[in-house]
Enzyme design. Sequence first.
Site, mmCIF file in Angstrom:
data_model
loop_
_atom_site.group_PDB
_atom_site.id
_atom_site.type_symbol
_atom_site.label_atom_id
_atom_site.label_comp_id
_atom_site.label_asym_id
_atom_site.label_seq_id
_atom_site.Cartn_x
_atom_site.Cartn_y
_atom_site.Cartn_z
ATOM 1 C CG ASN A 48 -4.872 -3.077 9.102
ATOM 2 O OD1 ASN A 48 -4.993 -4.295 8.823
ATOM 3 N ND2 ASN A 48 -3.775 -2.657 9.163
ATOM 4 C CD GLU A 59 -3.071 -0.855 2.406
ATOM 5 O OE1 GLU A 59 -3.938 -1.118 2.717
ATOM 6 O OE2 GLU A 59 -2.048 -1.220 3.468
#
Length: 430
Positions: A189, A151
Amino acid sequence: MPAKIAVLGAGTMGAGIAQLAAGSGHDVLLYDIKDEFVQRGLERTRAVLQSRVDRGKMPQEELDALMARISTTTNRDDAANADFIIEAAPEDLDLKREIFSSLSKLCPPETVLCTNTSSLSITSIASAAECPERVVGMHFFNPAPVMPLVEVVAGRQSSPDAVQAVLGLAAGLGKTPVQAADSPGFIVNRVARPFYGEALKMLGEGAATVPRIDAAMRAAGFKMGPFELMDLIGIDVNFAVTKSVYEAFFGEPRYRPHPIQQRMVEAGTLGRKTGRGFYTYEEGRQGDPVPSRIVSIPHKREAGFVPTEISEEFVLKAHIAAELEGDAEITARILAMIINEAASAVGESVASVRDIDTAMKLGTNYPKGPLRWGDEIGLDLVFAVLSSLRESLGEERYRPAPLLWQMVMSGTTGDAVGSGFHTPGEKGMV
């Protein structure tokens, strides 16, 4: 073209990043505050690679050449001439801010400064630097040499050139980069929270047992059920991430931690690493589920919270076989919440549809991207599941994301009508 890369932190993640970079032909400087930490990281890397050599997966010469490209130091100043510095220190905001404050004074303007944080604000970390525009999030997944996703996160002041440089570096390391805004949890997440949260919610309601929920989600194509996965990750780690996201969103109900997890953390039953979590473990092998009375207070309820016809149509269109009565509702609840969270992230411009689906497939090994799955099921059915739960339970955690609401109200409900998050001619755009 090979770059000079400094990795700050020789723990599991830092050593893994150093191994990855050296294996891609870059010269790597591995730093930690004590030489014993650095040597431990090197020994861990050599042991991993030696096992590949022993299995015939790597020539000894390749191992030797890779290790020769890694030099070590306990002097942070030695990183001054690196093209990229990747910080892999513990998840402590004050520590990271101190590191980037010193790096910004130490390094020339062309050095790109990366943080491997998984949950802390890139903007907050970068604000301690004299040059916040060259600080970018570069979140690897563990183990870094194996997991294909990175990411890349732009802070509020990150320059486009610095972001592009990190995207290029990640691709050059053989990874698939996705770009995310600096929002709590980034992509993975955040969007993964309902996989655990809704499972815990159903367990707390007494709606289903641990093995029943896990079995239903494995039947949906997930490699592990939510409780098996929490035991593997560590219940304390999963709980800490959930609390972090919940607090970062100022108490948003969708991310509320569950008391079951808190009690298990307090009891020290943290999963595989302690030999007991939602299941028992002996020599690393999963045993029996822990009795429900220990992890929750189950109670009976007369009917489901989602009408049977809705949940059964949901799993049918998701191409999932619900083997036992009630499995359809388990699957529909968890999947609808994941799809809703992904829709919320798109609506808030956290990432593109394509990057969210890519991140969830590569970062968590989901069988499909959640937005692709939502289109196949029908966004109107996802909306119906959420609305039923909201009405039945009276909880705002189930309110449909504004973008999902707008799409359904406008008739943009998925592939069944030729439109959705993925249009017929272009997969990955709203």
